[in-house]
Design a protein around this motif. Structure first.
Motif, PDB file in Angstrom:
ATOM      1  N   UNK A 328       0.611  -1.256   0.000  1.00  0.00           N
ATOM      2  CA  UNK A 328      -0.020   0.260  -0.004  1.00  0.00           C
ATOM      3  C   UNK A 328       0.950   1.170  -0.011  1.00  0.00           C
ATOM      4  N   UNK A 329       0.629   2.221  -0.914  1.00  0.00           N
ATOM      5  CA  UNK A 329       1.353   3.183  -0.987  1.00  0.00           C
ATOM      6  C   UNK A 329       0.869   4.514   0.043  1.00  0.00           C
ATOM      7  N   UNK A 330       1.671   5.182   0.791  1.00  0.00           N
ATOM      8  CA  UNK A 330       1.365   6.481   1.525  1.00  0.00           C
ATOM      9  C   UNK A 330       2.725   7.336   1.765  1.00  0.00           C
ATOM     10  N   UNK A 331       2.059   8.723   1.916  1.00  0.00           N
ATOM     11  CA  UNK A 331       3.120   9.560   2.087  1.00  0.00           C
ATOM     12  C   UNK A 331       3.648   9.620   3.408  1.00  0.00           C
ATOM     13  N   UNK A 332       2.968   9.154   4.539  1.00  0.00           N
ATOM     14  CA  UNK A 332       3.490   9.467   5.855  1.00  0.00           C
ATOM     15  C   UNK A 332       4.647   8.445   6.134  1.00  0.00           C
ATOM     16  N   UNK A 333       6.013   9.432   6.196  1.00  0.00           N
ATOM     17  CA  UNK A 333       7.259   8.408   6.345  1.00  0.00           C
ATOM     18  C   UNK A 333       7.016   7.695   7.708  1.00  0.00           C
ATOM     19  N   UNK A 334       6.615   8.009   8.588  1.00  0.00           N
ATOM     20  CA  UNK A 334       6.771   6.936   9.797  1.00  0.00           C
ATOM     21  C   UNK A 334       5.818   5.702   9.541  1.00  0.00           C
ATOM     22  N   UNK A 335       5.083   5.479   8.610  1.00  0.00           N
ATOM     23  CA  UNK A 335       4.349   4.202   8.193  1.00  0.00           C
ATOM     24  C   UNK A 335       5.321   3.336   7.587  1.00  0.00           C
ATOM     25  N   UNK A 336       6.290   3.988   6.792  1.00  0.00           N
ATOM     26  CA  UNK A 336       6.866   3.217   5.823  1.00  0.00           C
ATOM     27  C   UNK A 336       7.581   1.906   6.328  1.00  0.00           C
ATOM     28  N   UNK A 337       7.648   0.974   5.430  1.00  0.00           N
ATOM     29  CA  UNK A 337       7.778  -0.632   5.704  1.00  0.00           C
ATOM     30  C   UNK A 337       7.384  -1.137   7.050  1.00  0.00           C
ATOM     31  N   UNK A 338       6.080  -0.776   7.394  1.00  0.00           N
ATOM     32  CA  UNK A 338       5.581  -1.260   8.388  1.00  0.00           C
ATOM     33  C   UNK A 338       4.361  -2.109   7.664  1.00  0.00           C
ATOM     34  N   UNK A 339       3.566  -2.915   8.337  1.00  0.00           N
ATOM     35  CA  UNK A 339       2.527  -3.698   7.809  1.00  0.00           C
ATOM     36  C   UNK A 339       1.052  -3.526   8.150  1.00  0.00           C
ATOM     37  N   UNK A 340       0.128  -3.393   7.316  1.00  0.00           N
ATOM     38  CA  UNK A 340      -1.224  -3.240   7.636  1.00  0.00           C
ATOM     39  C   UNK A 340      -1.843  -4.391   8.381  1.00  0.00           C
ATOM     40  N   UNK A 341      -2.754  -3.874   9.341  1.00  0.00           N
ATOM     41  CA  UNK A 341      -3.448  -4.855  10.290  1.00  0.00           C
ATOM     42  C   UNK A 341      -4.096  -5.969   9.532  1.00  0.00           C
ATOM     43  N   UNK A 342      -4.126  -7.318   9.796  1.00  0.00           N
ATOM     44  CA  UNK A 342      -4.856  -8.392   9.683  1.00  0.00           C
ATOM     45  C   UNK A 342      -4.469  -8.776   7.940  1.00  0.00           C
ATOM     46  N   UNK A 343      -4.469  -7.901   6.996  1.00  0.00           N
ATOM     47  CA  UNK A 343      -4.154  -8.386   5.479  1.00  0.00           C
ATOM     48  C   UNK A 343      -2.740  -8.269   5.198  1.00  0.00           C
ATOM     49  N   UNK A 344      -1.938  -7.329   6.122  1.00  0.00           N
ATOM     50  CA  UNK A 344      -0.528  -7.846   5.974  1.00  0.00           C
ATOM     51  C   UNK A 344       0.390  -6.860   4.828  1.00  0.00           C
ATOM     52  N   UNK A 345      -0.399  -5.923   3.997  1.00  0.00           N
ATOM     53  CA  UNK A 345       0.372  -5.249   2.950  1.00  0.00           C
ATOM     54  C   UNK A 345       1.305  -4.458   3.680  1.00  0.00           C
ATOM     55  N   UNK A 346       2.463  -4.358   2.983  1.00  0.00           N
ATOM     56  CA  UNK A 346       3.689  -3.379   3.585  1.00  0.00           C
ATOM     57  C   UNK A 346       3.357  -2.019   2.811  1.00  0.00           C
ATOM     58  N   UNK A 347       3.771  -1.068   3.788  1.00  0.00           N
ATOM     59  CA  UNK A 347       3.668   0.365   3.487  1.00  0.00           C
ATOM     60  C   UNK A 347       4.689   0.769   2.763  1.00  0.00           C
TER      61      UNK A 347
END
Ligand code: ZN
Length: 388
Positions: A328-347
């Motif tokens: 998943x793409x996001x501009x928020x730096x502090x989310x990068x290379x972390x993973x979305x709850x339950x479905x597991x996509x890397x940010x």
């Protein structure tokens, strides 16, 4: 089951969903931990006396806020423009030059900093979940990792108290607001600015991705006015803003004698709630078809926006990483290379798209489509862009 705001039994089911993440706005350090994130159910009911919606399956004990909770929207230029106009309006309308300003549930203190800078006054933020690693607040801004108290109110004597996107998390909104009212008892009559997601807009626009477990309540203008007045405030202004996505109220402590209830507001009737429920069903069915077509055609897709809308989109469609959506793409730096709850996509950051052959991008917030398309053009990319 009755309405938690007006007590009416005239409550209709809107939709049900099982196994959604309890926290959409917590990102995990590995895919395995993301897959194991706590899940719970949504049972969204709507009252057709006051238009209030709530999650009847909500369990307060599951939602214990901790540092690491990130729902900041300040990375978007569209949101920044909204925040600037809000700050201007509040400072000018309420003559806040040099004033003390309190923000309850201030998060990283982004808006508080803007308010303090624009007014030339001082900002005091209160948030038990404020991160201790968020860095130094701006000059003139102090952030306390605790709840706002009567003693704080007496010491600070604020001219403005903000409370943005807090009320929808609270199981007893009237009690919560009455507590703020009581804290302000001996401090004159500061303006209280309340902002919540607009529950009426969710119904109107079929915004099913905006129903999240963290939110117990989805206010209508009517139910917001009811809780504010029941807590002892007088509504000065109540409007929709941010493209209809927010309800914004400016209120003052009411004088007990002069208190008059505000005018009755229109609320959705049973047939409108049934129509909204049908729109929700149809929307989920349409996107499930899209996901299976993507899979069959061997195309690759991603979502832009790793906030709660994106998380709920992936969850209501049951789209697990790595296929059909790996990141998943996001501009928020502090989310990068972390993973979305339950479905597991890397940010990942937007630049990640340059080296990946993504065929389709689903933009989670339609308000951000313009800035996202511009960004894609800037990177020389031309994927199919859809709005969720
Ligand atoms: Zn009600």
């Amino acid at each position: 089951m009755s309405c938690p705001v007006c007590g009416s039994d005239a409550v209709d089911a809107l939709f049900r969903a099982a196994d959604v993440p309890v926290f959409c706005n917590v990102q995990w350090e590995s895919r395995e931990r993301a897959f194991a994130a706590t899940r719970a159910s949504l049972e969204i009911d709507v009252c057709h006396r006051c238009g209030h919606a709530h999650n009847a399956a909500f369990r307060e004990e599951l939602v214990a806020y901790a540092p690491g909770y990130d729902n900041s929207q300040h990375f978007s230029t569209t949101f920044q423009a909204y925040a600037r106009s809000l700050v201007d309006r509040l400072v000018v309308t309420h003559g806040l030059k040099g004033a003390s300003i309190v923000d309850i549930g201030c998060g990283r203190g982004d808006l508080l900093t803007m308010l303090a800078q624009r007014s030339g006054g001082r900002g005091f933020g209160f948030d038990p979940s404020a991160s201790s690693t968020a860095g130094q607040p701006a000059p003139g801004v102090t952030i306390f990792r605790k709840l706002f108290s009567r003693e704080d109110a007496q010491e600070i004597r604020p001219a403005l108290v903000c409370c943005r996107h807090v009320l929808e998390h609270v199981v007893d909104p009237i009690g919560f607001l009455a507590g703020i009212r009581e804290s302000l008892e001996a401090t004159g009559a500061p303006v209280l600015y309340i902002e919540v997601p607009n529950g009426e807009q969710l119904l109107r626009d079929g915004a099913i991705w905006d129903y999240i477990y963290e939110h117990y309540s989805y206010f209508s203008a009517s139910s917001l006015a009811i809780v504010l007045e029941a807590a002892g405030f007088e509504v000065v202004a109540l409007r929709e803003d941010f493209g209809g996505q927010f309800l914004c109220a400016e209120v003052r402590p009411a004088h007990r004698s002069g208190k008059r209830p505000s005018a009755a507001r229109r609320v959705p009737d049973s047939s409108e709630i049934a129509a909204a429920a049908e729109r929700f069903r149809a929307k989920v069915a349409r996107w499930r078809d899209w996901a299976s077509e993507i899979g069959i055609a061997g195309r690759t897709a991603t979502i832009w926006g790793a906030g709660s809308k994106g998380v709920m989109f992936l969850n209501l469609l049951g789209l697990d990483a790595p296929k059909p959506i790996d990141f998943a793409v996001d501009q928020s730096r502090n989310k990068h290379h972390r993973f979305l709850a339950v479905r597991g996509q890397e940010i990942v950051p937007p630049e990640h798209l340059a080296g990946s052959n993504v065929d389709e991008i689903v933009v989670m917030n339609p308000l951000y489509r313009g800035e996202i398309e511009e960004r894609l053009r800037g990177m020389g990319l031309d994927p199919r862009v859809l709005t969720a």
